[in-house]
Design a protein around this motif. Structure first.
Motif, PDB file in Angstrom:
ATOM      1  N   PHE A 112      47.388  46.319  55.286  1.00  0.00           N
ATOM      2  CA  PHE A 112      46.310  47.125  54.719  1.00  0.00           C
ATOM      3  C   PHE A 112      46.832  47.879  53.500  1.00  0.00           C
ATOM      4  O   PHE A 112      47.962  48.369  53.500  1.00  0.00           O
ATOM      5  CB  PHE A 112      45.787  48.127  55.743  1.00  0.00           C
ATOM      6  N   SER A 113      45.997  47.984  52.463  1.00  0.00           N
ATOM      7  CA  SER A 113      46.359  48.717  51.250  1.00  0.00           C
ATOM      8  C   SER A 113      45.183  49.572  50.802  1.00  0.00           C
ATOM      9  O   SER A 113      44.024  49.274  51.115  1.00  0.00           O
ATOM     10  CB  SER A 113      46.744  47.750  50.123  1.00  0.00           C
ATOM     11  N   LYS A 114      45.484  50.648  50.070  1.00  0.00           N
ATOM     12  CA  LYS A 114      44.412  51.489  49.532  1.00  0.00           C
ATOM     13  C   LYS A 114      43.730  50.833  48.341  1.00  0.00           C
ATOM     14  O   LYS A 114      42.553  51.078  48.070  1.00  0.00           O
ATOM     15  CB  LYS A 114      44.977  52.857  49.136  1.00  0.00           C
ATOM     16  N   ALA A 115      44.478  50.037  47.612  1.00  0.00           N
ATOM     17  CA  ALA A 115      43.925  49.299  46.474  1.00  0.00           C
ATOM     18  C   ALA A 115      44.608  47.949  46.407  1.00  0.00           C
ATOM     19  O   ALA A 115      45.809  47.838  46.671  1.00  0.00           O
ATOM     20  CB  ALA A 115      44.125  50.081  45.176  1.00  0.00           C
ATOM     21  N   LEU A 116      43.851  46.940  46.046  1.00  0.00           N
ATOM     22  CA  LEU A 116      44.398  45.588  46.027  1.00  0.00           C
ATOM     23  C   LEU A 116      45.365  45.418  44.857  1.00  0.00           C
ATOM     24  O   LEU A 116      45.052  45.742  43.710  1.00  0.00           O
ATOM     25  CB  LEU A 116      43.271  44.569  45.905  1.00  0.00           C
ATOM     26  N   ASP A 117      46.546  44.933  45.180  1.00  0.00           N
ATOM     27  CA  ASP A 117      47.521  44.581  44.145  1.00  0.00           C
ATOM     28  C   ASP A 117      47.008  43.336  43.434  1.00  0.00           C
ATOM     29  O   ASP A 117      46.873  42.276  44.035  1.00  0.00           O
ATOM     30  CB  ASP A 117      48.882  44.321  44.800  1.00  0.00           C
ATOM     31  N   LYS A 118      46.705  43.501  42.138  1.00  0.00           N
ATOM     32  CA  LYS A 118      46.107  42.386  41.396  1.00  0.00           C
ATOM     33  C   LYS A 118      47.041  41.177  41.294  1.00  0.00           C
ATOM     34  O   LYS A 118      46.600  40.071  40.985  1.00  0.00           O
ATOM     35  CB  LYS A 118      45.701  42.866  39.994  1.00  0.00           C
ATOM     36  N   SER A 119      48.305  41.391  41.576  1.00  0.00           N
ATOM     37  CA  SER A 119      49.236  40.260  41.572  1.00  0.00           C
ATOM     38  C   SER A 119      49.343  39.599  42.947  1.00  0.00           C
ATOM     39  O   SER A 119      50.077  38.623  43.109  1.00  0.00           O
ATOM     40  CB  SER A 119      50.623  40.719  41.122  1.00  0.00           C
ATOM     41  N   ALA A 120      48.617  40.142  43.932  1.00  0.00           N
ATOM     42  CA  ALA A 120      48.667  39.583  45.287  1.00  0.00           C
ATOM     43  C   ALA A 120      48.131  38.156  45.285  1.00  0.00           C
ATOM     44  O   ALA A 120      47.107  37.860  44.660  1.00  0.00           O
ATOM     45  CB  ALA A 120      47.852  40.448  46.239  1.00  0.00           C
ATOM     46  N   ALA A 121      48.811  37.291  45.989  1.00  0.00           N
ATOM     47  CA  ALA A 121      48.385  35.892  46.045  1.00  0.00           C
ATOM     48  C   ALA A 121      47.081  35.737  46.816  1.00  0.00           C
ATOM     49  O   ALA A 121      46.226  34.915  46.466  1.00  0.00           O
ATOM     50  CB  ALA A 121      49.482  35.046  46.684  1.00  0.00           C
ATOM     51  N   LYS A 122      46.914  36.558  47.891  1.00  0.00           N
ATOM     52  CA  LYS A 122      45.710  36.459  48.714  1.00  0.00           C
ATOM     53  C   LYS A 122      45.262  37.862  49.116  1.00  0.00           C
ATOM     54  O   LYS A 122      46.081  38.701  49.496  1.00  0.00           O
ATOM     55  CB  LYS A 122      45.986  35.623  49.971  1.00  0.00           C
ATOM     56  N   GLY A 123      43.968  38.099  49.020  1.00  0.00           N
ATOM     57  CA  GLY A 123      43.461  39.418  49.371  1.00  0.00           C
ATOM     58  C   GLY A 123      41.997  39.396  49.765  1.00  0.00           C
ATOM     59  O   GLY A 123      41.243  38.495  49.402  1.00  0.00           O
ATOM     60  N   ILE A 124      41.608  40.410  50.523  1.00  0.00           N
ATOM     61  CA  ILE A 124      40.217  40.618  50.906  1.00  0.00           C
ATOM     62  C   ILE A 124      39.865  42.077  50.657  1.00  0.00           C
ATOM     63  O   ILE A 124      40.613  42.979  51.053  1.00  0.00           O
ATOM     64  CB  ILE A 124      39.961  40.292  52.387  1.00  0.00           C
ATOM     65  N   ILE A 125      38.749  42.325  49.987  1.00  0.00           N
ATOM     66  CA  ILE A 125      38.229  43.675  49.814  1.00  0.00           C
ATOM     67  C   ILE A 125      36.910  43.778  50.568  1.00  0.00           C
ATOM     68  O   ILE A 125      35.961  43.061  50.254  1.00  0.00           O
ATOM     69  CB  ILE A 125      38.016  44.032  48.329  1.00  0.00           C
ATOM     70  N   PHE A 126      36.868  44.653  51.584  1.00  0.00           N
ATOM     71  CA  PHE A 126      35.616  44.914  52.292  1.00  0.00           C
ATOM     72  C   PHE A 126      34.849  45.961  51.484  1.00  0.00           C
ATOM     73  O   PHE A 126      35.235  47.124  51.443  1.00  0.00           O
ATOM     74  CB  PHE A 126      35.893  45.417  53.705  1.00  0.00           C
ATOM     75  N   THR A 127      33.779  45.536  50.844  1.00  0.00           N
ATOM     76  CA  THR A 127      33.039  46.428  49.951  1.00  0.00           C
ATOM     77  C   THR A 127      31.963  47.229  50.678  1.00  0.00           C
ATOM     78  O   THR A 127      31.543  48.277  50.200  1.00  0.00           O
ATOM     79  CB  THR A 127      32.392  45.630  48.812  1.00  0.00           C
ATOM     80  N   ASP A 128      31.503  46.745  51.818  1.00  0.00           N
ATOM     81  CA  ASP A 128      30.491  47.493  52.570  1.00  0.00           C
ATOM     82  C   ASP A 128      30.494  47.033  54.023  1.00  0.00           C
ATOM     83  O   ASP A 128      30.525  45.835  54.307  1.00  0.00           O
ATOM     84  CB  ASP A 128      29.094  47.286  51.972  1.00  0.00           C
ATOM     85  N   ILE A 129      30.491  48.010  54.929  1.00  0.00           N
ATOM     86  CA  ILE A 129      30.403  47.722  56.362  1.00  0.00           C
ATOM     87  C   ILE A 129      29.425  48.723  56.974  1.00  0.00           C
ATOM     88  O   ILE A 129      29.612  49.933  56.850  1.00  0.00           O
ATOM     89  CB  ILE A 129      31.770  47.862  57.071  1.00  0.00           C
ATOM     90  N   SER A 130      28.388  48.234  57.619  1.00  0.00           N
ATOM     91  CA  SER A 130      27.442  49.135  58.291  1.00  0.00           C
ATOM     92  C   SER A 130      27.187  48.653  59.709  1.00  0.00           C
ATOM     93  O   SER A 130      27.132  47.445  59.976  1.00  0.00           O
ATOM     94  CB  SER A 130      26.118  49.213  57.524  1.00  0.00           C
ATOM     95  N   VAL A 131      27.057  49.628  60.614  1.00  0.00           N
ATOM     96  CA  VAL A 131      26.827  49.340  62.034  1.00  0.00           C
ATOM     97  C   VAL A 131      25.646  50.162  62.518  1.00  0.00           C
ATOM     98  O   VAL A 131      25.539  51.357  62.202  1.00  0.00           O
ATOM     99  CB  VAL A 131      28.071  49.683  62.881  1.00  0.00           C
ATOM    100  N   GLN A 132      24.757  49.540  63.281  1.00  0.00           N
ATOM    101  CA  GLN A 132      23.660  50.259  63.919  1.00  0.00           C
ATOM    102  C   GLN A 132      23.641  49.875  65.388  1.00  0.00           C
ATOM    103  O   GLN A 132      23.276  48.749  65.753  1.00  0.00           O
ATOM    104  CB  GLN A 132      22.321  49.906  63.270  1.00  0.00           C
ATOM    105  N   LEU A 133      24.086  50.812  66.231  1.00  0.00           N
ATOM    106  CA  LEU A 133      24.168  50.584  67.681  1.00  0.00           C
ATOM    107  C   LEU A 133      23.184  51.516  68.374  1.00  0.00           C
ATOM    108  O   LEU A 133      23.373  52.730  68.392  1.00  0.00           O
ATOM    109  CB  LEU A 133      25.592  50.844  68.183  1.00  0.00           C
TER     110      LEU A 133
END
Length: 206
Positions: A112-133
């Motif tokens: 996990f990182s606070k900001a994606l290293d632009k030189s990273a070979a592989k990455g995922i940025i979760f831009t939005d997560i919402s839950v309604q339970l």
């Protein structure tokens, strides 16, 4: 006879009303639901280091133990909210940790990182997560539903490969062990998102 009929009818109504009050009385107090995700560990084929960034974690702080994270509402039989479903764990942390477990099982070295290293070979940025339970206690049973919306960006070799959105909705009813139902429904809704998203992530990163 008529008076006895009225009395019996009134007594029946009183018993039904009392049962509803007993069943739903505790719904006036917020229900806390903390989920520890149990991974499916279904997928394989991931290789190398995978960096994950969650924008939601940057917007809010989960370090204060007094914070209540609202997952949804407790509603009466008319659909009116009477209390909240809360958690001591941010819902976005539960979901991103679920992805970490599944992607690690698939073969990635996940960090996990606070900001994606632009030189990273592989990455995922979760831009939005919402839950309604949401919960609806009724006489003798509990109905629970969970809806999740997830948006993410897949990065490879410093660039965005794709922007994806996933949705899931799961509901169930329990007569016995009703206290366990919200956790079960929450986990199943997460698994439905996992089953849709993880194969796409592996395909586009490899």
């Amino acid at each position: 006879m008529n008076r006895n009929h009225i009395t019996a009818k009134s007594l029946y109504r009183f018993i039904v009303l009392l049962a509803v009050i007993i069943s739903s009385g505790c719904t006036q107090v917020a229900h806390r639901v903390d989920l520890l995700y149990s991974p499916l560990s279904t997928y394989r084929g991931g290789t190398g280091k995978l960096e994950i960034v969650d924008i939601n974690a940057q917007r809010t702080s989960s370090t204060d133990p007094s914070i209540r994270w609202v997952l949804g509402q407790i509603k009466d039989s008319e659909g009116v909210a009477v209390a909240e479903v809360i958690s001591g764990i941010p819902p976005y942390e539960v979901i991103t940790d679920a992805f970490k477990q599944e992607l690690s099982a698939a073969g990635y070295r996940v960090t996990f990182s606070k900001a994606l290293d632009k030189s990273a070979a592989k990455g995922i940025i979760f831009t939005d997560i919402s839950v309604q339970l949401d919960e609806m206690p009724l006489v003798g049973r509990l109905e629970t539903s969970c809806a999740i919306v997830l948006k993410l960006e897949i990065w490879k070799s410093g660039g965005v490969v794709n922007r994806l959105e996933y949705r899931s909705k799961f509901s169930d009813t329990a007569i016995k062990e009703r206290d366990l139902l919200p956790q079960t429904v929450f986990q199943q809704a997460i698994r439905e998102v996992i089953l849709k998203a993880v194969p796409d992530i592996i395909t586009q990163l490899e």
